[in-house]
Structure formats: structure tokens, C-alpha cells
Design a protein around this motif. Sequence first.
Motif, PDB file in Angstrom:
ATOM      1  N   LEU A 166      36.413 -29.658 -24.964  1.00  0.00           N
ATOM      2  CA  LEU A 166      35.271 -30.469 -25.381  1.00  0.00           C
ATOM      3  C   LEU A 166      35.699 -31.731 -26.118  1.00  0.00           C
ATOM      4  CD1 LEU A 166      32.903 -27.574 -26.577  1.00  0.00           C
ATOM      5  CD2 LEU A 166      32.590 -29.003 -24.557  1.00  0.00           C
ATOM      6  N   ARG A 167      36.818 -31.650 -26.818  1.00  0.00           N
ATOM      7  CA  ARG A 167      37.296 -32.837 -27.541  1.00  0.00           C
ATOM      8  C   ARG A 167      37.830 -33.898 -26.591  1.00  0.00           C
ATOM      9  NH1 ARG A 167      40.046 -28.677 -30.775  1.00  0.00           N
ATOM     10  NH2 ARG A 167      38.747 -28.186 -32.602  1.00  0.00           N
ATOM     11  N   ASN A 168      38.298 -33.467 -25.408  1.00  0.00           N
ATOM     12  CA  ASN A 168      38.986 -34.387 -24.496  1.00  0.00           C
ATOM     13  C   ASN A 168      38.190 -34.746 -23.246  1.00  0.00           C
ATOM     14  OD1 ASN A 168      41.387 -34.425 -26.123  1.00  0.00           O
ATOM     15  ND2 ASN A 168      41.892 -32.401 -25.308  1.00  0.00           N
ATOM     16  N   ASP A 169      37.039 -34.155 -23.040  1.00  0.00           N
ATOM     17  CA  ASP A 169      36.287 -34.426 -21.820  1.00  0.00           C
ATOM     18  C   ASP A 169      34.791 -34.334 -22.116  1.00  0.00           C
ATOM     19  OD1 ASP A 169      35.694 -34.990 -19.206  1.00  0.00           O
ATOM     20  OD2 ASP A 169      36.976 -33.413 -18.348  1.00  0.00           O
ATOM     21  N   THR A 170      34.004 -34.732 -21.139  1.00  0.00           N
ATOM     22  CA  THR A 170      32.541 -34.711 -21.294  1.00  0.00           C
ATOM     23  C   THR A 170      31.958 -33.647 -20.374  1.00  0.00           C
ATOM     24  OG1 THR A 170      32.514 -37.060 -21.802  1.00  0.00           O
ATOM     25  CG2 THR A 170      30.427 -36.058 -21.131  1.00  0.00           C
ATOM     26  N   PHE A 171      31.066 -32.815 -20.920  1.00  0.00           N
ATOM     27  CA  PHE A 171      30.447 -31.726 -20.169  1.00  0.00           C
ATOM     28  C   PHE A 171      28.932 -31.765 -20.359  1.00  0.00           C
ATOM     29  CE2 PHE A 171      34.759 -30.392 -21.057  1.00  0.00           C
ATOM     30  CZ  PHE A 171      35.181 -29.854 -19.860  1.00  0.00           C
ATOM     31  N   ASP A 172      28.228 -31.249 -19.352  1.00  0.00           N
ATOM     32  CA  ASP A 172      26.763 -31.194 -19.414  1.00  0.00           C
ATOM     33  C   ASP A 172      26.259 -29.867 -19.983  1.00  0.00           C
ATOM     34  OD1 ASP A 172      26.086 -33.766 -18.072  1.00  0.00           O
ATOM     35  OD2 ASP A 172      27.241 -32.844 -16.452  1.00  0.00           O
ATOM     36  N   ASP A 174      25.255 -30.760 -29.731  1.00  0.00           N
ATOM     37  CA  ASP A 174      23.998 -30.165 -29.275  1.00  0.00           C
ATOM     38  C   ASP A 174      24.040 -29.786 -27.798  1.00  0.00           C
ATOM     39  OD1 ASP A 174      22.786 -30.497 -31.801  1.00  0.00           O
ATOM     40  OD2 ASP A 174      22.362 -32.595 -31.347  1.00  0.00           O
ATOM     41  N   ILE A 175      25.207 -29.585 -27.246  1.00  0.00           N
ATOM     42  CA  ILE A 175      25.335 -29.251 -25.831  1.00  0.00           C
ATOM     43  C   ILE A 175      24.653 -27.911 -25.540  1.00  0.00           C
ATOM     44  CG2 ILE A 175      27.524 -28.030 -26.077  1.00  0.00           C
ATOM     45  CD1 ILE A 175      28.389 -29.333 -23.409  1.00  0.00           C
ATOM     46  N   PHE A 176      24.121 -27.784 -24.324  1.00  0.00           N
ATOM     47  CA  PHE A 176      23.407 -26.570 -23.928  1.00  0.00           C
ATOM     48  C   PHE A 176      24.427 -25.467 -23.644  1.00  0.00           C
ATOM     49  CE2 PHE A 176      20.935 -23.689 -21.342  1.00  0.00           C
ATOM     50  CZ  PHE A 176      19.654 -23.786 -21.882  1.00  0.00           C
ATOM     51  N   ILE A 177      24.315 -24.340 -24.384  1.00  0.00           N
ATOM     52  CA  ILE A 177      25.265 -23.227 -24.244  1.00  0.00           C
ATOM     53  C   ILE A 177      24.521 -21.990 -23.760  1.00  0.00           C
ATOM     54  CG2 ILE A 177      26.948 -21.756 -25.407  1.00  0.00           C
ATOM     55  CD1 ILE A 177      27.331 -23.949 -27.467  1.00  0.00           C
ATOM     56  N   THR A 178      25.012 -21.399 -22.673  1.00  0.00           N
ATOM     57  CA  THR A 178      24.447 -20.158 -22.142  1.00  0.00           C
ATOM     58  C   THR A 178      25.457 -19.040 -22.316  1.00  0.00           C
ATOM     59  OG1 THR A 178      23.137 -21.326 -20.474  1.00  0.00           O
ATOM     60  CG2 THR A 178      23.592 -19.001 -20.080  1.00  0.00           C
ATOM     61  N   ALA A 179      25.013 -17.945 -22.938  1.00  0.00           N
ATOM     62  CA  ALA A 179      25.876 -16.777 -23.084  1.00  0.00           C
ATOM     63  C   ALA A 179      25.917 -16.022 -21.764  1.00  0.00           C
ATOM     64  CB  ALA A 179      25.358 -15.869 -24.185  1.00  0.00           C
ATOM     65  N   VAL A 180      27.106 -15.760 -21.271  1.00  0.00           N
ATOM     66  CA  VAL A 180      27.309 -14.946 -20.069  1.00  0.00           C
ATOM     67  C   VAL A 180      28.203 -13.797 -20.497  1.00  0.00           C
ATOM     68  CG1 VAL A 180      28.058 -14.898 -17.674  1.00  0.00           C
ATOM     69  CG2 VAL A 180      27.212 -17.037 -18.665  1.00  0.00           C
ATOM     70  N   GLY A 188      23.559 -19.836 -32.306  1.00  0.00           N
ATOM     71  CA  GLY A 188      23.369 -21.205 -31.834  1.00  0.00           C
ATOM     72  C   GLY A 188      23.358 -21.385 -30.337  1.00  0.00           C
ATOM     73  N   MET A 189      23.479 -20.290 -29.567  1.00  0.00           N
ATOM     74  CA  MET A 189      23.411 -20.431 -28.114  1.00  0.00           C
ATOM     75  C   MET A 189      21.969 -20.676 -27.680  1.00  0.00           C
ATOM     76  SD  MET A 189      26.078 -17.475 -26.883  1.00  0.00           S
ATOM     77  CE  MET A 189      27.716 -17.331 -27.593  1.00  0.00           C
ATOM     78  N   ASN A 190      21.797 -21.352 -26.570  1.00  0.00           N
ATOM     79  CA  ASN A 190      20.458 -21.707 -26.099  1.00  0.00           C
ATOM     80  C   ASN A 190      19.875 -20.703 -25.110  1.00  0.00           C
ATOM     81  OD1 ASN A 190      22.242 -24.459 -26.264  1.00  0.00           O
ATOM     82  ND2 ASN A 190      20.227 -24.741 -27.178  1.00  0.00           N
ATOM     83  N   HIS A 191      20.736 -19.993 -24.427  1.00  0.00           N
ATOM     84  CA  HIS A 191      20.269 -19.158 -23.326  1.00  0.00           C
ATOM     85  C   HIS A 191      21.193 -17.951 -23.201  1.00  0.00           C
ATOM     86  CE1 HIS A 191      18.155 -18.164 -19.728  1.00  0.00           C
ATOM     87  NE2 HIS A 191      19.123 -18.498 -18.894  1.00  0.00           N
ATOM     88  N   TYR A 192      20.743 -16.929 -22.468  1.00  0.00           N
ATOM     89  CA  TYR A 192      21.517 -15.682 -22.371  1.00  0.00           C
ATOM     90  C   TYR A 192      21.226 -15.015 -21.040  1.00  0.00           C
ATOM     91  CZ  TYR A 192      22.323 -10.642 -23.160  1.00  0.00           C
ATOM     92  OH  TYR A 192      22.701  -9.327 -23.049  1.00  0.00           O
TER      93      TYR A 192
END
Length: 599
Positions: A494-500, A531-537, A553-557
Motif C-alpha cells: 500500500l505504501r508503494n502502489d495504488t489500490f482500489d 479509507d480504502i474499502f476492505i473486505t474480510a475474506v 475497521g473492515m467494510n465488508h465480510y
Amino acid sequence: MPSPQSLKPTDLKMLVCHRLSVPADATMEALYDLSEESDSPYFAVVRDKVPVGLIRRAERPRVAEPVKRGLFKKKSKPEEISPSLDKDLIISDPLIIEYGTELDVVFDSAFTRSDARLNEYIILANHDGSYFGLISSNAMTRLLHGFLGKHMQELRVQKERIALQHSQVIKVKRDLELTNEKLAISRDQALEGVRMKSQFLANMSHEIRTPMNGVFGMIDLLYDTNLDEEQDQLVTTALSSAETLMRIINDILDFSKIEAGKFTVESMPFNLTEVVESSAALYAESASEKEIDLIVNFDDTPAWVLGDPHRYQQILNNLISNAVKFTDGGMIEVYLTMVEYRNESAILTEVRDNGIGIPSDKTADLFEPFTQVDGSHVRKYGGTGLGLSICKNLVDILGGEIEHDSPVAGGSIFSFIMPFPPHLEEGVQKAHQPIKQKLKCTPEVKGNRKDYSGIHVLLVEDNIVNQQLARRLLLKLNCKVSIADNGEAALEYLRNDTFDCIFMDCQMPVMDGYVATQEIRKGNAGVRCKDIFITAVTAHAMSGDREKCLNVGMNHYFSKPFVFADFRNALELSLQQREVIFAPLRSDTSIPSTVISSV
């Protein structure tokens, strides 16, 4: 004289030492004669047979001559003696006791007189008050001694009895203390057993779901390739067997969780229409294969209600699955309506089928665990016999009721009522309007995938099989995928690249998904992805696991085994960048998606 211990109040007559009396108007001459004849120290003075006083033998009358012998000395001339008793010789106000008097009253009367009168005789009288006889003070003393001796004996016996009881109490107390210690040890062992069982269930759930995820995912990927007719049949059979295995595993884990008291009840707003349609769509293909029309009928039902959507859908899935399983052709209808239950609004859900039905002699044990209508080894339909028991327990936990009915025309009707009040909130008023519609569920055409080109996804997963599976699914959705095998590596990415968006496993070495999420939310992976969207898998699918993920702090599961729809839903949510409280519900199977059309 009788023994004092056996003396009764009416036996006072037996204490009488003599019955000597002198009439109150008797002459001194008569007193002289009586004194000569008797050695008794006292005489009773009576008037009309009623005692009025006592005379002591030792008392001297007021005469000049000294006493010669006995009480008085007789004078030679009768005229020189008083014609009647001198009043001064009489002891007035004597102690008169009626022979029926209780002993304690007798003792109290006799021994509370002044010291000067303790040695006087006591007059015993009949019930009518007439004179009966005299009782000496010595006899009364002996009686009191015997009476006290008897009571002392009784006190000694009572003391010994109390001492014995005290020793018994001490023994009982000691036994209770030992029992309490054993109970405390048993309680601690039971609590430890429950804790270990809960931990075992959590571990088993995680360990089973992880390889099952690979099985489901690879079969699903194979199902999505170009297959000939025989291959398609083989893959479908493998998928069906995997689904059956997963349902059995889920039933056993759910039943164990209920027994361990690990089921928690949630209360949140959810779209009832979507949940019911999702459950019906799940079984549309299997119903279609058996030429069954699967109908969903909403009768003035609110779209949004307040309750536990996950448990509600679990109950509904079980009932629809059973209906499809035991029905060969015809129709299955899921009917919903709003009713009043225990003075509050509730949702009545019925699942009606025209299948084999249930004999009346089997309905009593229908909701018992490990019970099946046909329990023989040659039965046509398999299963663990836990589904309806789990439904009953879940309905009870949620405060509702469930019952079964067998229509005259055949088949079964399972109905359950849940206290789910309508959810009213500004901004969704349109969705709250009562729904009255009839929908028919039909299978969707295979291979319908949405294009998510340009979305860069970070997959954080330590299991190689799951990495390959998730990567293939995301690539089929045209996503760009980067993989990190632990939370610390994810922070570096995350520090070195951009993710959606991020798909985050929870249990990993070095740094798990919970800590990694917290570090991201703190900005330790860069402000731009805070504030990136995080889904727990995750393979953690026990009660409270979803809440734990959301709380860090995860957004989805969604849990493993996962399917295309899980990633597709998460990607849609990430594109909309909205936080959700409840992830779209699904069954842990990989049956292809369905469409619902109006009837």
C-alpha cells in the motif's frame, strides 16, 4: 407417696399428711382435746367446711399457766378457759390450693411467699372450695426436688441430643464444604470444557472451510470453462456432492454452537425482499431440474424490517432446501405476510410444497435432533436430521414460533413467525411501502460475468490454494490483482502502489488481518489509502466473527468457501464507496446465480 416424676396436678391429694381441722367457732376446750390426741404441728380452721386459717400447735393461748404437756394444759375449771378460739391464735390468709392446679402454679405460689411463711402447711381444697387436708412444706419441697430432677434429666438428655445434632451439623457442614469444593472444581472443568469446545469449533470451522474453499472454487472455475456434455455432468455431480458435504458440516457446526450457547442474536435493519429472493434464487436451479415452480409471494409485507437477517435466511434456506428435496414436480411457494404477534408486528413466513408429506405419527418428534421421517438404512432421502432441529432452536432464540401442518391435499406447510417490526428511516420511505407481488425464480444463463476492468485489487492471503483460486476469480472479473501473504507485506504494498480495494484474510503469520486493518486505518500505510474499502475474506464463520471484522475497521465480510458472487458484491460496494452494516447474505454453496421474474 408417688414418685414426683409421675405426679400429676390431680395427684396433690396424695401429698396430704393429715386432715385435722378445727371449726372456727370451736371452744378452747375442743382445741385442748385435739392437741392431746394428735401430734400434728398444724390444724386447719374451717368455717362451713371452708378453710379460713391455720393454728400452730406451738402457739400458746393467752393463759397464765405454763404449758404442761402437749399444746395446752387443761384447767380444772372449764369456766376459766375461753369459750372459743382466740383470733390471735389463727394464722389468717393461708395458702389454699385447689387439687387440679398445675404444678408450676403450685410451686410458684408455695415458694414465692415471704421467708416467714415458707414452713407453713398448705391447705388443699376441693373444687367447691371445701377443706380436704393439709400438705406439709417438706412434702412440697420433695415434690419440687423431684420435679426439678426430672427436668434436669430432660435437660441433660436434650443437651446430649443438641450436642449430637451439633456434631451432625458440623459433619453436614464439612460435607457441604467438600461438595461445594467438588462443585466448584466441576464448574471450572465444565467452563473450561465449554471454552475448549468453543475453541475447537472455531478451529474446526476454520480448518474445514479453508480446504473446502479450494474444492468449491476449483470446481466452480472448472464449471465456468467450455465443457462437453459428459464433463458438465461430472462437474455438476462433484459440485452437488461438495454442496451436500458443506451443508452437513454447517449443520454439525451450527448444532454444536447452539448446544454450547454460542449463538448470538443480532438486530439490524435489512431488506426482507432481497433476503427472501436471495434464498429462493439459491434453489431455483435444483427446483427447475425437478420441474418444480418456485414461487415467492409477498402479501403487504414491508421491504425493510428490523431483526437478524442471517439467522432468518438460515431458517428459510433449510425449509426451502427440504421442500425441494422432498418434492418431485409441482410447485413450492414461499408466502410472506405481516401479522401481529404478542402485541407487536411480526413476519409470518410459510413454505408450502406438494411433496411426500409427513405422517401424523412422525410429527411429534419432527423438530428433535437427528430425527428423520424414514430413519431406516434403506431410506430414499439422506441427511443428518439436524436441519429442522436447528430451525426450531434458531426460532426460539429469536423469540418466535415454528410449526408444521399437513394439508388434506398432501405435501407440507412449514410456517414460522418472527417478531420483525418494520424499519422506518428517512431516505428509504419508498422502500418501506408494503410489497404485494408474486415472483417466479428461474435459473440464470451460465457464464454471465460483469466486467470490472481497471480495478486494482490487493489480495492478502497466506494459503497458496486460496491465493490461486481468488486470483483466478478476480481475473475472470477483469481485475488487476496483487498478492501479499501477510499483513506486514500488505502495508508495504500500500505504501508503494495504488489500490482500489483490499480482500483481507484474517488469520495469517507475521501480522494478521485484524492488526493490518487497524494499521491501515491509522494511516500507517499511507494517508491516501487510509479509507480504502476492505473486505474480510476468512474461514472464521462463528458467531461474532463478522462483528469482529467490522469493529476493527473492515467494510465488508464474507466467509470461505467463497464464490464469484461474493467478489462481485464486494467490488460493487467498493465502487459505491459506502459502508455497510450487513454484507449481502448467501448460502455457503457455489450454485450459479439466478434471476427472478414476475409471475
